[in-house]
Design a protein around this motif. Structure first.
Motif, mmCIF file in Angstrom:
data_model
loop_
_atom_site.group_PDB
_atom_site.id
_atom_site.type_symbol
_atom_site.label_atom_id
_atom_site.label_comp_id
_atom_site.label_asym_id
_atom_site.label_seq_id
_atom_site.Cartn_x
_atom_site.Cartn_y
_atom_site.Cartn_z
ATOM 1 N N ARG A 254 -1.105 -13.726 6.098
ATOM 2 C CA ARG A 254 -0.712 -13.488 4.713
ATOM 3 C C ARG A 254 -1.964 -13.247 3.861
ATOM 4 N NH1 ARG A 254 2.256 -18.959 5.007
ATOM 5 N NH2 ARG A 254 0.119 -19.232 5.567
ATOM 6 N N ILE A 255 -2.068 -12.027 3.322
ATOM 7 C CA ILE A 255 -3.247 -11.596 2.585
ATOM 8 C C ILE A 255 -2.880 -11.381 1.122
ATOM 9 C CG2 ILE A 255 -5.034 -9.820 2.388
ATOM 10 C CD1 ILE A 255 -4.473 -9.220 5.426
ATOM 11 N N LEU A 256 -3.564 -12.102 0.254
ATOM 12 C CA LEU A 256 -3.330 -12.021 -1.182
ATOM 13 C C LEU A 256 -4.502 -11.296 -1.845
ATOM 14 C CD1 LEU A 256 -1.923 -12.857 -3.853
ATOM 15 C CD2 LEU A 256 -3.137 -15.050 -3.666
ATOM 16 N N LEU A 257 -4.173 -10.320 -2.682
ATOM 17 C CA LEU A 257 -5.185 -9.632 -3.483
ATOM 18 C C LEU A 257 -4.943 -10.010 -4.941
ATOM 19 C CD1 LEU A 257 -5.075 -6.005 -1.993
ATOM 20 C CD2 LEU A 257 -6.335 -7.979 -1.172
ATOM 21 N N ALA A 258 -6.016 -10.238 -5.682
ATOM 22 C CA ALA A 258 -5.907 -10.557 -7.102
ATOM 23 C C ALA A 258 -6.721 -9.558 -7.902
ATOM 24 C CB ALA A 258 -6.409 -11.974 -7.376
ATOM 25 N N CYS A 259 -6.113 -9.068 -8.980
ATOM 26 C CA CYS A 259 -6.840 -8.159 -9.875
ATOM 27 C C CYS A 259 -6.455 -8.502 -11.307
ATOM 28 C CB CYS A 259 -6.566 -6.707 -9.537
ATOM 29 S SG CYS A 259 -4.905 -6.155 -9.913
ATOM 30 N N SER A 260 -6.981 -7.766 -12.236
ATOM 31 C CA SER A 260 -6.777 -8.071 -13.654
ATOM 32 C C SER A 260 -5.305 -8.173 -14.027
ATOM 33 C CB SER A 260 -7.452 -7.023 -14.527
ATOM 34 O OG SER A 260 -8.826 -7.010 -14.266
ATOM 35 N N ALA A 261 -4.540 -7.136 -13.719
ATOM 36 C CA ALA A 261 -3.132 -7.133 -14.102
ATOM 37 C C ALA A 261 -2.186 -7.103 -12.905
ATOM 38 C CB ALA A 261 -2.844 -5.941 -15.007
ATOM 39 N N GLY A 262 -2.725 -7.017 -11.693
ATOM 40 C CA GLY A 262 -1.884 -6.974 -10.503
ATOM 41 C C GLY A 262 -1.396 -5.585 -10.145
ATOM 42 N N MET A 263 -1.831 -4.577 -10.897
ATOM 43 C CA MET A 263 -1.349 -3.215 -10.634
ATOM 44 C C MET A 263 -2.399 -2.333 -9.965
ATOM 45 S SD MET A 263 0.951 -2.421 -13.976
ATOM 46 C CE MET A 263 -0.247 -2.941 -15.170
ATOM 47 N N SER A 264 -3.645 -2.528 -10.304
ATOM 48 C CA SER A 264 -4.671 -1.621 -9.781
ATOM 49 C C SER A 264 -4.844 -1.747 -8.274
ATOM 50 C CB SER A 264 -6.007 -1.840 -10.486
ATOM 51 O OG SER A 264 -6.466 -3.153 -10.297
ATOM 52 N N THR A 265 -4.386 -2.831 -7.685
ATOM 53 C CA THR A 265 -4.506 -2.998 -6.245
ATOM 54 C C THR A 265 -3.266 -2.553 -5.480
ATOM 55 O OG1 THR A 265 -3.821 -5.277 -6.531
ATOM 56 C CG2 THR A 265 -6.186 -4.883 -6.331
ATOM 57 N N SER A 266 -2.236 -2.097 -6.171
ATOM 58 C CA SER A 266 -0.985 -1.754 -5.475
ATOM 59 C C SER A 266 -1.166 -0.627 -4.462
ATOM 60 C CB SER A 266 0.120 -1.413 -6.466
ATOM 61 O OG SER A 266 -0.235 -0.298 -7.242
ATOM 62 N N LEU A 267 -1.960 0.372 -4.788
ATOM 63 C CA LEU A 267 -2.223 1.453 -3.831
ATOM 64 C C LEU A 267 -3.021 0.925 -2.643
ATOM 65 C CD1 LEU A 267 -1.903 4.392 -3.066
ATOM 66 C CD2 LEU A 267 -3.914 4.928 -4.441
ATOM 67 N N LEU A 268 -3.973 0.042 -2.913
ATOM 68 C CA LEU A 268 -4.756 -0.557 -1.835
ATOM 69 C C LEU A 268 -3.859 -1.371 -0.911
ATOM 70 C CD1 LEU A 268 -7.491 -1.012 -0.512
ATOM 71 C CD2 LEU A 268 -7.882 -2.883 -2.134
ATOM 72 N N VAL A 269 -2.912 -2.096 -1.464
ATOM 73 C CA VAL A 269 -1.964 -2.858 -0.652
ATOM 74 C C VAL A 269 -1.204 -1.911 0.275
ATOM 75 C CG1 VAL A 269 0.190 -4.191 -0.721
ATOM 76 C CG2 VAL A 269 -1.704 -4.818 -2.220
ATOM 77 N N SER A 270 -0.733 -0.790 -0.247
ATOM 78 C CA SER A 270 -0.012 0.190 0.577
ATOM 79 C C SER A 270 -0.880 0.706 1.716
ATOM 80 C CB SER A 270 0.447 1.370 -0.275
ATOM 81 O OG SER A 270 1.367 0.955 -1.242
ATOM 82 N N LYS A 271 -2.130 1.020 1.409
ATOM 83 C CA LYS A 271 -3.051 1.533 2.440
ATOM 84 C C LYS A 271 -3.358 0.465 3.489
ATOM 85 C CE LYS A 271 -3.741 5.694 0.825
ATOM 86 N NZ LYS A 271 -3.418 6.884 1.590
ATOM 87 N N MET A 272 -3.479 -0.780 3.055
ATOM 88 C CA MET A 272 -3.722 -1.869 4.005
ATOM 89 C C MET A 272 -2.519 -2.057 4.924
ATOM 90 S SD MET A 272 -5.575 -4.658 1.517
ATOM 91 C CE MET A 272 -5.741 -5.936 2.793
ATOM 92 N N LYS A 273 -1.317 -1.972 4.366
ATOM 93 C CA LYS A 273 -0.101 -2.100 5.183
ATOM 94 C C LYS A 273 -0.013 -0.976 6.207
ATOM 95 C CE LYS A 273 2.749 -4.660 1.885
ATOM 96 N NZ LYS A 273 3.922 -4.619 1.004
ATOM 97 N N GLU A 274 -0.361 0.239 5.784
ATOM 98 C CA GLU A 274 -0.367 1.374 6.715
ATOM 99 C C GLU A 274 -1.348 1.130 7.854
ATOM 100 O OE1 GLU A 274 -1.241 4.989 4.588
ATOM 101 O OE2 GLU A 274 0.457 4.734 3.234
ATOM 102 N N ALA A 275 -2.537 0.654 7.525
ATOM 103 C CA ALA A 275 -3.558 0.391 8.543
ATOM 104 C C ALA A 275 -3.097 -0.703 9.505
ATOM 105 C CB ALA A 275 -4.881 -0.002 7.876
ATOM 106 N N ALA A 276 -2.488 -1.751 8.959
ATOM 107 C CA ALA A 276 -2.002 -2.853 9.796
ATOM 108 C C ALA A 276 -0.893 -2.381 10.724
ATOM 109 C CB ALA A 276 -1.506 -3.995 8.915
ATOM 110 N N GLN A 277 0.022 -1.576 10.199
ATOM 111 C CA GLN A 277 1.127 -1.079 11.010
ATOM 112 C C GLN A 277 0.607 -0.188 12.139
ATOM 113 O OE1 GLN A 277 4.097 1.158 8.864
ATOM 114 N NE2 GLN A 277 5.603 0.880 10.487
ATOM 115 N N ALA A 278 -0.362 0.658 11.835
ATOM 116 C CA ALA A 278 -0.936 1.546 12.851
ATOM 117 C C ALA A 278 -1.603 0.761 13.976
ATOM 118 C CB ALA A 278 -1.941 2.500 12.200
#
Length: 102
Positions: free
Chosen positions: A3-27
């Motif tokens: 379980r990986i938690l990312l924290a940013c100022s408003a919680g939105m700027s990391t949403s694309l990064l979360v998607s890319k990390m999920k893609e990498a993990a799935q691959a």
């Protein structure tokens, strides 16, 4: 499952990064749950995480989060600014797994 938690100022700027990390993990066939929250929600969500990665724009919060992370027994670090800027999900996933010890 990791379980990986990312924290940013408003919680939105990391949403694309979360998607890319999920893609990498799935691959790679890595079983993970990855989510991002705003800085004010991070302390509570740390209780459910195996690692906390902080957005580079919030590196000044590392000391504040360190106390809670120590209490709940999870590692934390600041996301590499280059990986963050390039939205390099693979690199950030690697860092998270390294911190977890996997």
């Amino acid at each position: 499952m990791k379980r990986i938690l990312l924290a940013c100022s408003a919680g939105m700027s990391t949403s694309l990064l979360v998607s890319k990390m999920k893609e990498a993990a799935q691959a790679r066939g890595v079983d993970v749950e990855i989510w991002a929250v705003a800085q004010d929600k991070a302390p509570k969500d740390m209780e459910k995480a195996d690692v906390l990665l902080i957005g580079p724009q919030m590196r000044f919060m590392k000391k504040k989060f360190s106390k809670t992370a120590e209490e709940v027994g999870i590692p934390l670090d600041v996301i590499d600014p280059m990986a963050y800027g390039r939205v390099d999900g693979e690199a950030v996933l690697n860092k998270a797994l390294e911190l977890i010890g996997d």
